[in-house]
Design an enzyme around this catalytic site. Structure first.
Site, PDB file in Angstrom:
ATOM      1  N   ARG A 161       0.842  -1.190   0.000  1.00 14.42           N
ATOM      2  CA  ARG A 161       0.000   0.000   0.000  1.00 14.42           C
ATOM      3  C   ARG A 161       0.883   1.248   0.000  1.00 14.42           C
ATOM      4  NH1 ARG A 161      -5.059   1.761  -1.122  1.00 14.42           N
ATOM      5  NH2 ARG A 161      -6.081   2.849   0.574  1.00 14.42           N
TER       6      ARG A 161
ATOM      7  N   THR B 257      -9.508   0.786  -9.237  1.00 19.50           N
ATOM      8  CA  THR B 257      -8.649  -0.247  -8.701  1.00 19.50           C
ATOM      9  C   THR B 257      -8.805  -1.422  -9.657  1.00 19.50           C
ATOM     10  OG1 THR B 257      -9.083   0.651  -6.507  1.00 19.50           O
ATOM     11  CG2 THR B 257      -8.436  -1.658  -6.588  1.00 19.50           C
TER      12      THR B 257
ATOM     13  N   THR C 138      -4.091  -0.616  -7.081  1.00 19.08           N
ATOM     14  CA  THR C 138      -4.907   0.593  -7.277  1.00 19.08           C
ATOM     15  C   THR C 138      -4.088   1.852  -7.448  1.00 19.08           C
ATOM     16  OG1 THR C 138      -6.709   1.875  -6.309  1.00 19.08           O
ATOM     17  CG2 THR C 138      -5.103   1.017  -4.773  1.00 19.08           C
TER      18      THR C 138
ATOM     19  N   ASN D  86      -6.242   4.375  -6.813  1.00 20.35           N
ATOM     20  CA  ASN D  86      -7.430   4.910  -6.157  1.00 20.35           C
ATOM     21  C   ASN D  86      -8.459   5.260  -7.224  1.00 20.35           C
ATOM     22  OD1 ASN D  86      -9.141   5.498  -4.113  1.00 20.35           O
ATOM     23  ND2 ASN D  86      -8.411   7.577  -3.786  1.00 20.35           N
TER      24      ASN D  86
ATOM     25  N   ASP E 284      -7.840   8.380   0.466  1.00 21.99           N
ATOM     26  CA  ASP E 284      -8.324   7.261   1.291  1.00 21.99           C
ATOM     27  C   ASP E 284      -8.075   7.493   2.781  1.00 21.99           C
ATOM     28  OD1 ASP E 284      -9.695   5.608  -0.395  1.00 21.99           O
ATOM     29  OD2 ASP E 284      -8.020   4.284  -0.832  1.00 21.99           O
TER      30      ASP E 284
ATOM     31  N   SER F 154      -7.659   1.048   3.393  1.00 21.77           N
ATOM     32  CA  SER F 154      -8.129   0.553   2.094  1.00 21.77           C
ATOM     33  C   SER F 154      -9.369  -0.312   2.288  1.00 21.77           C
ATOM     34  CB  SER F 154      -7.018  -0.286   1.465  1.00 21.77           C
ATOM     35  OG  SER F 154      -7.482  -0.922   0.298  1.00 21.77           O
ATOM     36  N   SER F 155     -10.084  -0.511   1.195  1.00 18.94           N
ATOM     37  CA  SER F 155     -11.185  -1.492   1.194  1.00 18.94           C
ATOM     38  C   SER F 155     -10.826  -2.724   0.373  1.00 18.94           C
ATOM     39  CB  SER F 155     -12.444  -0.864   0.597  1.00 18.94           C
ATOM     40  OG  SER F 155     -12.878   0.209   1.375  1.00 18.94           O
TER      41      SER F 155
ATOM     42  N   GLY G 175     -13.427  -1.018  -6.823  1.00 18.98           N
ATOM     43  CA  GLY G 175     -14.712  -0.382  -6.521  1.00 18.98           C
ATOM     44  C   GLY G 175     -14.757   0.403  -5.226  1.00 18.98           C
ATOM     45  N   GLY G 176     -13.602   0.820  -4.682  1.00 21.72           N
ATOM     46  CA  GLY G 176     -13.637   1.627  -3.448  1.00 21.72           C
ATOM     47  C   GLY G 176     -14.361   0.869  -2.347  1.00 21.72           C
TER      48      GLY G 176
HETATM   49  N1  GLY Z   1      -8.362   3.077  -3.214  1.00 22.32           N
HETATM   50  C1  GLY Z   1      -9.345   2.113  -2.965  1.00 22.32           C
HETATM   51  C2  GLY Z   1      -9.037   1.297  -1.744  1.00 22.32           C
HETATM   52  O1  GLY Z   1      -7.887   1.074  -1.446  1.00 22.32           O
HETATM   53  O2  GLY Z   1      -9.937   0.909  -1.068  1.00 22.32           O
END
Ligand code: GLY
Length: 561
Positions: free
Chosen positions: A97, A371, A389, A391, A413, A442-443, A463-464
């Protein structure tokens, strides 16, 4: 131009059709497969597998190829997570990340009155975290790679320098980017500025040469030398924060996987700094006691239950989840059966709980779009799930002049101010505040499932904040609703996340009757016209064959043998 993705949703009076079952089986393979967002990238990965490379080799080569053919999300200027399950059942995860630069601060996106400066965390040079992708891929190769590094980078170089043909979708995507390319770049990337058509050839020459430096020097080809000089010069031209020191000190981190059981399945997913694994566990454990197979896919009772579980999990996410190197994430408490049962105790099958009545759960002793995903299985049975990603689509929109790659806008984020939603509407506080060197929450939910101790599924999506609920639904579609992998991936999706207090539904996701029933229970339903997620997954069938699930919402493709 506040970038609320949710503002593109239209309110629906009722949805007319449910088109979830497609009676389709995805591409089948005897022993090895790659599923990714682009046919050329899947082909690169499958070719590496054919040459005897393992799943990690194929995942590395596929990611480098995606950085060229799918630059809106495939990247070397962003970050990601890898979940690896080896054939002997051992599993690990790699966190690459992005990190906040050393000069970042909790007030960097606020004006003198403490108000959020619109879009600063999402567009332009100040939006970028220190990229982690190349460090992550190099680290994965050192520990688990079997083919030479240069063989894994070379296919991407060839595509970038020899050119490739744009799909209709990619041409449209680049056309939508034209104004931003002019607005946010200190030196205009003239090679990208034109009206594109599907079938046009495109060349990424500077990116190809950057990849050559990475091929020849490994991670140092990115974090040092010309690439680093170009990146830092780009930052200086646009008042960004990333320095040579930030680049030199970036390290990818191996982390214990997040493991839990759903019925007879073992789930292996990504822990913090992703919220994905913990939230997925909370969701699956919250719905486990209920007969959703009997209630049916996207029926009113099923959607009501999932929504109620989601608003509780996302409320927890906003308070308790952040980078574990900076914040004491109470993972054990959040995942304890007693805690989850307590959270669902006030679930009422007859009524939606308004989100303002939901707060994070109380934890004893605790103070406190774009992503892309790829799934790989090799012929030995090793499996890799990677979500990576920038983002937003094309990240910050800034291309590093001279090196030819897009930089992420991952700083969005972070919680830029407590209680103020980011571009995905997600809210955060102390756990996810900006601190120098910290990873933003992150998701991303790259996930691997086992059944009877054997590999069962590899799954993930972009998809965030909708990532977690898309993975959740895909797993339920296979396990509870008995869909094939391809059907599960193609099935219409819904999403909710505590705030905003709404159910978002793809067109056709809900039958009119179910939509009316959900409204009567007190849910606000909004139609989402642009699709939710792009899930790419692999299912091991009982006969051992692999079935690919490639999301028809994109150019996603499965290739195997
Ligand atoms: N940028 C999307 C995530 O990391 O959740």
């Amino acid at each position: 131009m506040k970038l609320y993705i949710f503002l593109s949703f239209l309110i629906v009076a009722g949805c007319s059709q449910q088109t979830s079952r497609t009676n389709t089986v995805g591409i089948l393979a005897d022993s090895a497969m790659v599923v990714s967002a682009h046919p050329l990238a899947s082909h690169v990965g499958a070719t590496i597998l054919r040459k005897g490379g393992n799943a990690v080799d194929a995942a590395i080569a596929t990611q480098f190829a995606l950085a060229v053919v799918y630059p809106s999300a495939g990247n070397i200027g962003g970050g990601g997570f890898m979940v690896l399950r080896q054939k002997d059942g051992t599993a690990t995860t790699l966190d690459y990340r992005e990190k906040a630069p050393a000069a970042a601060s909790a007030i960097m996106y606020l004006d003198s009155a403490g108000e959020v400066l619109e879009d600063l965390s999402a567009r332009g040079h100040l939006a970028s975290g220190v990229p982690g992708t190349v460090a992550g891929l190099a680290e994965a190769h050192v520990k688990y790679g079997s083919l030479p590094w240069k063989d894994l980078v070379q296919p991407a170089i060839d595509i970038a320098l020899k050119g490739f043909v744009l799909t209709e979708r990619e041409a449209k995507s680049l056309n939508n980017l034209q104004e931003d390319l002019k607005e946010f770049n200190s030196i205009e990337p003239t090679f990208l500025i034109k009206e594109w058509k599907g079938g046009d050839s495109i060349f990424y020459t500077d990116l190809g040469h950057t990849l050559e430096r990475i091929r020849d020097n490994g991670a140092a080809g990115f974090y040092e030398g010309k690439t680093a000089d170009d990146l830092v010069a780009e930052m200086q031209r646009g008042n960004g924060l990333i320095t040579h020191q930030d680049l030199k000190t970036y390290k990818a981190t191996w982390r214990e996987p997040l493991r839990f059981k759903y019925k007879e399945y073992n789930v292996i997913s990504m822990g913090p700094p992703s919220s994905g694994g913990i939230a997925l566990a909370q969701l699956l454990k919250s719905v486990e006691p209920y007969p959703i197979a009997k209630w049916g896919h996207n029926s009113a009772p099923t959607v009501h239950l999932m929504t109620e579980a989601e608003r509780r999990a996302y409320a927890d996410r906003s308070v308790y989840l952040g980078d574990p190197d900076f914040f004491d994430v109470p993972a054990e408490e959040l995942l304890s059966p007693m805690y989850i049962a307590e959270r669902m105790k006030n679930f009422n099958p007859e009524r939606a709980t308004p989100s303002h009545e939901i707060k994070e759960g109380s934890i004893a002793d605790h103070e406190s779009k774009q992503t892309t995903h790829l799934s790989v299985v090799d012929s030995k049975g090793n499996a890799v799930a990677v979500t990576t990603t920038l983002n937003d689509s094309y990240g910050s929109r800034v291309i590093v002049a001279g090196s030819g790659f897009f930089l992420n806008d991952e700083m969005d984020d972070f919680s830029v101010k407590p209680g103020v939603p980011n571009m995905y509407g997600a809210i955060g506080g102390e756990a996810n505040k900006i601190e120098p060197g910290k990873r933003m929450l992150s998701s991303m939910t790259p996930t691997i499932l086992e059944k009877n101790g054997k590999l069962f599924m590899v799954v993930g999506t972009p998809g965030g904040t909708t990532i977690i609920t898309s993975v959740f639904q895909t797993i339920l579609n296979v396990i509870e609703h008995k869909m094939t992998m391809q059907e599960a991936v193609a099935a219409k999706r819904i999403h909710s996340q505590w705030l905003p207090d709404s159910i978002f539904a793809e067109t056709g996701a809900l039958l009119a009757d179910d939509s009316v029933s959900l409204s009567r229970l007190g849910h606000a339903i909004h139609l989402r016209t642009d699709g939710i997620g792009r899930v790419d997954a692999i299912l091991v069938q009982p006969n051992g064959k692999l079935e690919g699930g490639a999301d028809p919402r994109g150019d996603d493709t499965a290739e195997g043998f």
